[in-house]
Motif scaffolding. Sequence first.
Motif, PDB file in Angstrom:
ATOM      1  N   GLU A 712      80.579  50.343  -3.067  1.00 17.56           N
ATOM      2  CA  GLU A 712      81.893  50.829  -2.647  1.00 17.56           C
ATOM      3  C   GLU A 712      82.566  49.831  -1.700  1.00 17.56           C
ATOM      4  OE1 GLU A 712      81.718  55.593  -2.517  1.00 17.56           O
ATOM      5  OE2 GLU A 712      80.287  54.602  -1.182  1.00 17.56           O
ATOM      6  N   LYS A 713      81.758  49.111  -0.941  1.00 22.77           N
ATOM      7  CA  LYS A 713      82.248  48.055  -0.055  1.00 22.77           C
ATOM      8  C   LYS A 713      81.433  46.796  -0.337  1.00 22.77           C
ATOM      9  CE  LYS A 713      81.407  50.333   3.733  1.00 22.77           C
ATOM     10  NZ  LYS A 713      81.331  50.661   5.182  1.00 22.77           N
ATOM     11  N   VAL A 714      82.088  45.656  -0.219  1.00 14.13           N
ATOM     12  CA  VAL A 714      81.388  44.397  -0.485  1.00 14.13           C
ATOM     13  C   VAL A 714      81.827  43.346   0.532  1.00 14.13           C
ATOM     14  CG1 VAL A 714      81.270  44.875  -2.971  1.00 14.13           C
ATOM     15  CG2 VAL A 714      83.091  43.427  -2.083  1.00 14.13           C
ATOM     16  N   LEU A 715      80.943  42.375   0.747  1.00 10.87           N
ATOM     17  CA  LEU A 715      81.274  41.198   1.529  1.00 10.87           C
ATOM     18  C   LEU A 715      80.460  40.033   0.968  1.00 10.87           C
ATOM     19  CD1 LEU A 715      82.610  39.707   3.914  1.00 10.87           C
ATOM     20  CD2 LEU A 715      80.624  40.369   5.303  1.00 10.87           C
ATOM     21  N   GLY A 716      81.131  38.996   0.576  1.00  9.95           N
ATOM     22  CA  GLY A 716      80.453  37.813   0.049  1.00  9.95           C
ATOM     23  C   GLY A 716      81.072  36.541   0.592  1.00  9.95           C
ATOM     24  N   VAL A 717      80.231  35.574   0.951  1.00 10.35           N
ATOM     25  CA  VAL A 717      80.681  34.266   1.428  1.00 10.35           C
ATOM     26  C   VAL A 717      79.985  33.198   0.592  1.00 10.35           C
ATOM     27  CG1 VAL A 717      80.823  32.673   3.368  1.00 10.35           C
ATOM     28  CG2 VAL A 717      80.985  35.141   3.777  1.00 10.35           C
ATOM     29  N   PHE A 718      80.779  32.396  -0.086  1.00 10.95           N
ATOM     30  CA  PHE A 718      80.251  31.324  -0.935  1.00 10.95           C
ATOM     31  C   PHE A 718      80.854  30.006  -0.444  1.00 10.95           C
ATOM     32  CE2 PHE A 718      80.577  35.258  -3.276  1.00 10.95           C
ATOM     33  CZ  PHE A 718      79.303  35.406  -3.827  1.00 10.95           C
ATOM     34  N   TRP A 719      80.022  28.987  -0.343  1.00 10.07           N
ATOM     35  CA  TRP A 719      80.491  27.719   0.206  1.00 10.07           C
ATOM     36  C   TRP A 719      79.788  26.567  -0.489  1.00 10.07           C
ATOM     37  CZ3 TRP A 719      76.644  24.680   2.090  1.00 10.07           C
ATOM     38  CH2 TRP A 719      75.450  25.309   2.457  1.00 10.07           C
ATOM     39  N   GLU A 720      80.401  25.425  -0.417  1.00  6.50           N
ATOM     40  CA  GLU A 720      79.732  24.205  -0.849  1.00  6.50           C
ATOM     41  C   GLU A 720      80.422  22.998  -0.218  1.00  6.50           C
ATOM     42  OE1 GLU A 720      79.815  24.503  -5.094  1.00  6.50           O
ATOM     43  OE2 GLU A 720      81.613  23.276  -5.268  1.00  6.50           O
ATOM     44  N   HIS A 721      79.617  22.000   0.088  1.00  2.71           N
ATOM     45  CA  HIS A 721      80.143  20.738   0.608  1.00  2.71           C
ATOM     46  C   HIS A 721      79.902  19.667  -0.442  1.00  2.71           C
ATOM     47  CE1 HIS A 721      80.706  17.073   2.945  1.00  2.71           C
ATOM     48  NE2 HIS A 721      81.432  17.818   3.769  1.00  2.71           N
ATOM     49  N   ASN A 722      81.002  19.074  -0.903  1.00  7.88           N
ATOM     50  CA  ASN A 722      80.930  18.050  -1.938  1.00  7.88           C
ATOM     51  C   ASN A 722      80.901  16.682  -1.271  1.00  7.88           C
ATOM     52  OD1 ASN A 722      81.211  16.403  -4.174  1.00  7.88           O
ATOM     53  ND2 ASN A 722      82.720  17.717  -5.171  1.00  7.88           N
ATOM     54  N   PHE A 723      79.719  16.055  -1.267  1.00 10.71           N
ATOM     55  CA  PHE A 723      79.577  14.715  -0.694  1.00 10.71           C
ATOM     56  C   PHE A 723      80.013  13.626  -1.666  1.00 10.71           C
ATOM     57  CE2 PHE A 723      76.593  17.241   1.804  1.00 10.71           C
ATOM     58  CZ  PHE A 723      76.840  16.792   3.086  1.00 10.71           C
ATOM     59  N   ARG A 724      80.339  14.009  -2.890  1.00 14.91           N
ATOM     60  CA  ARG A 724      80.775  13.090  -3.935  1.00 14.91           C
ATOM     61  C   ARG A 724      79.745  11.969  -4.105  1.00 14.91           C
ATOM     62  NH1 ARG A 724      85.338  15.510  -5.301  1.00 14.91           N
ATOM     63  NH2 ARG A 724      86.721  16.339  -3.697  1.00 14.91           N
ATOM     64  N   THR A 725      80.202  10.753  -4.251  1.00 13.98           N
ATOM     65  CA  THR A 725      79.276   9.653  -4.554  1.00 13.98           C
ATOM     66  C   THR A 725      78.700   9.000  -3.307  1.00 13.98           C
ATOM     67  OG1 THR A 725      81.113   8.071  -4.599  1.00 13.98           O
ATOM     68  CG2 THR A 725      80.543   9.152  -6.678  1.00 13.98           C
ATOM     69  N   VAL A 726      79.091   9.474  -2.122  1.00 15.60           N
ATOM     70  CA  VAL A 726      78.718   8.805  -0.877  1.00 15.60           C
ATOM     71  C   VAL A 726      77.209   8.672  -0.690  1.00 15.60           C
ATOM     72  CG1 VAL A 726      78.804   9.002   1.640  1.00 15.60           C
ATOM     73  CG2 VAL A 726      80.879   9.328   0.278  1.00 15.60           C
ATOM     74  N   PRO A 727      76.373   9.702  -0.964  1.00 15.42           N
ATOM     75  CA  PRO A 727      74.927   9.515  -0.780  1.00 15.42           C
ATOM     76  C   PRO A 727      74.357   8.358  -1.592  1.00 15.42           C
ATOM     77  CG  PRO A 727      75.440  11.846  -1.004  1.00 15.42           C
ATOM     78  CD  PRO A 727      76.692  11.103  -1.331  1.00 15.42           C
ATOM     79  N   PHE A 728      74.831   8.182  -2.806  1.00 15.18           N
ATOM     80  CA  PHE A 728      74.345   7.072  -3.628  1.00 15.18           C
ATOM     81  C   PHE A 728      74.860   5.736  -3.116  1.00 15.18           C
ATOM     82  CE2 PHE A 728      74.370  10.684  -6.721  1.00 15.18           C
ATOM     83  CZ  PHE A 728      72.994  10.811  -6.815  1.00 15.18           C
ATOM     84  N   GLU A 729      76.092   5.723  -2.614  1.00 13.36           N
ATOM     85  CA  GLU A 729      76.620   4.489  -2.038  1.00 13.36           C
ATOM     86  C   GLU A 729      75.850   4.093  -0.782  1.00 13.36           C
ATOM     87  OE1 GLU A 729      81.076   4.178  -2.023  1.00 13.36           O
ATOM     88  OE2 GLU A 729      80.913   6.249  -2.720  1.00 13.36           O
ATOM     89  N   LEU A 730      75.431   5.087  -0.001  1.00 20.38           N
ATOM     90  CA  LEU A 730      74.691   4.804   1.224  1.00 20.38           C
ATOM     91  C   LEU A 730      73.378   4.067   0.949  1.00 20.38           C
ATOM     92  CD1 LEU A 730      75.179   8.031   3.375  1.00 20.38           C
ATOM     93  CD2 LEU A 730      75.751   5.705   4.051  1.00 20.38           C
TER      94      LEU A 730
END
Length: 809
Positions: A712-730
């Motif tokens: 009857e009641k809901v609460l949801g939190v969805f998130w994501e951090h997109n680092f893109r290609t930076v980890p591979f460049e590092l």
Amino acid sequence: MTPSNTATFADTPHVWCKNMTTRWVWLFAVLLLATQVQAKVIQGTVTDASTGEPLPAATVHVLGAYDGTISNTEGRYVLSLRSLPAVVEVRYIGYRSQQYHVTEDAADVHDFALEPVPIALETLVVIAEDMGPNIMRKVIAQKQTWWDSLETFRVEAYSRFVLYKDTAIVAIVESLSDGFWDKKKGWREVVKDKRETENLDLDFALPAAAGVNLYDDETVLVGHHLIGVTHPDALDHYDFVLTGRRKMDDRIIYDIDVKPKHSLKTAFEGRVAVLDSVYALVEVELTPNRAFLFPPPVREFTITMRQQFSNFGGDYYLPVGYQSDVNVEVGMIGLQFPPFKRQRVSRLTGYEVNVALPDSLYEQDRIVVVDSAQVEQDSLLVQTGLAVPLDDIEQEAYARIDSTMTLDKAYEPKGFLARFVKDEEEDEKNKKNGKKGRKLPFEVDPKIWFNRVDGGHLGAKISAGSSQAAFAGGGAYNLGLERWSYDGKATVRWGASNKGFVSLEGFRGTDTRYRSRLYSRYEVSFQQIDGLEDYFDFFWREGIRGTAGYRFGRPQKAGVLLSGGVNVAQHTSVEKTTDWHLFGDIDVQRPNPEIDPGNLRSVFLRADIEGENAGLALIFGQRKIALEVEHSRSGFGSDFDFTQVRVLFDWRIETLFKRRLLPNVFDVRVVGSVFSGTLPRQRFEILDAGLLDGLSTFGAFRTLVNRPYEGEKVLGVFWEHNFRTVPFELIGWRWPAERNIGLIVHGGHGRTWFGDRTLEELDYSPQYPNGFHHEIGMSINGLFDWFRLDFTKRLDAPGFSVSAGLVRF
């Protein structure tokens, strides 16, 4: 800080034809300007006196006036003089400058043979390593002495764009315009004439002035923000190394290599030439570094820019010429275009500095407009002296290329998806040529889905009308229920840009008992077809709905949409009719639960706060807040008494490497609902799950599949951090970075609640977490251009999933 200097359409890899994949349409406007009166036109060549070799991009300018041009690749120049007498000076780094005194009786043709200037300076030693920063520090300081007083200018500009396939020219387009620059407001440009090869019929004009000034503090290049080499903070971003010295006349030119200090930040690399004593840039050759990356379908994008500057004998160092080479490869799985090469040469002359500019230029957002009356006359570019001369190859291309040698043929794509591009191009051609074909005055869209209640729902919807008034209606037969369903909607819009609307719709058919914020009935049909659990429950409704609303804000910009209306409907329960799926007809589906039947009479209000959205939320992310309130009471003649509030919050925040076209971003989605009174079962809420035992979507729990959480009641939190290609460049791994493969960290948290209505009172078993669901994971994003692979661990209970979804940009 001044407004950023922007490389517009002309420096991007768009193929200049409405029938190509990327289309940019420039709307027309009329703004009449006076043409320049020529006192005299001189022309000739600029060559090396000792070898006779041509000197391309030599600066040819008038002393004491902001007039000038550059020589072409064959060393030829043409210069229009506005007043006589005049002194024309030609200069080239490494050579002694020459002057030509022009009077009314002077020859119209004058060749300059420049003498090389020998240089005998001390050998550069170790201390030269520190000279580069010291020289550039003086350049930056010297720039501020005149930059602060430069408020506006007007300039006459010419540009030529030459398109190649391999080594052959396939098209040429030229434009002549008046450019206007305001330090606070940026560039505007009015095109006065254009010329192109016969195979082009452009309904827009390419900019000649608005674009790149590499002396500026910042350059925006195809969405990337690059710190300029003379930015006040340039020494914090670049390593400057003195690599050599040359002479121009008796003055020393310092050659300085430019390299970014931080490989992950989009920046320039190349060289600059600095004039000693005055410490001014006279020439630059720059290209973006390896962080200059693009998403699919762009496979490769390189651009080299060269620019020459002069103070024309005055106080301000302004661009005289600009040349750039662009190479682009575009393709994806099933579709590959031939490599695209574009060369540009621009000339700027006739500067009028710190003059008042027409306010009307900045009343609209368009940077480039067309003086259509002047362009129709087609009289300016035929005059000698207003264009950089064509070289022999370009002249031959103008003579050779005819109307049959279209860009569609030159850049014809290959691959199994190419036929769809060709079909679209053919439709555009027919439309342009006035061929209507079989196009009907209305559109027909199929409405097909499958579930355990409707069985097969086979129908269509017809839409017709205009932007002011529209109608949509349709019908379908439900094979399982053996009933017809219908719906229709009429909408009338009014006001500026049709911001206001009133609509009335009627409906008879099934609806989902709870509303998903992610999926339609069509999308979840494959669950049951594949033998998995049906995602939705259903009920039957018949009624009408009236809505009125108004949007505040500019079209296609951030704004607020306020709407409200009335619901009048009869709700009844329906039963499951089929268990069919591809692998048999066995009892695998749960019964369709009963609802709380009755007459619903309710009013609703909704507010949609829309940010600057990039596109489809599931792929691009967006900024949007939606708040909806529905109220029903017996006083309305309703069988239900409740008030329900639903909230959806979607937001994207740029976090790291904000100067890139695609910076690192943090996306968050919050969904919630609360109520008072007695909420009917057909108004229960959900938190979405993944589909088909392995398909995931942002905004759904990845470790929960096939059936959502209900409450009857809901609460949801969805998130994501997109680092893109930076980890591979590092870590220096260029292979995935160059293919736009990146990493995402994601998570989901939420639960649902039942209030006074206990679970024992329900005649079915809802998917119910009885606590908070927590999960976290990592994704490989950009696989095969358009997909991602998600690895997710559930934290509050045992569970791990591997799922796939669409790429996130």
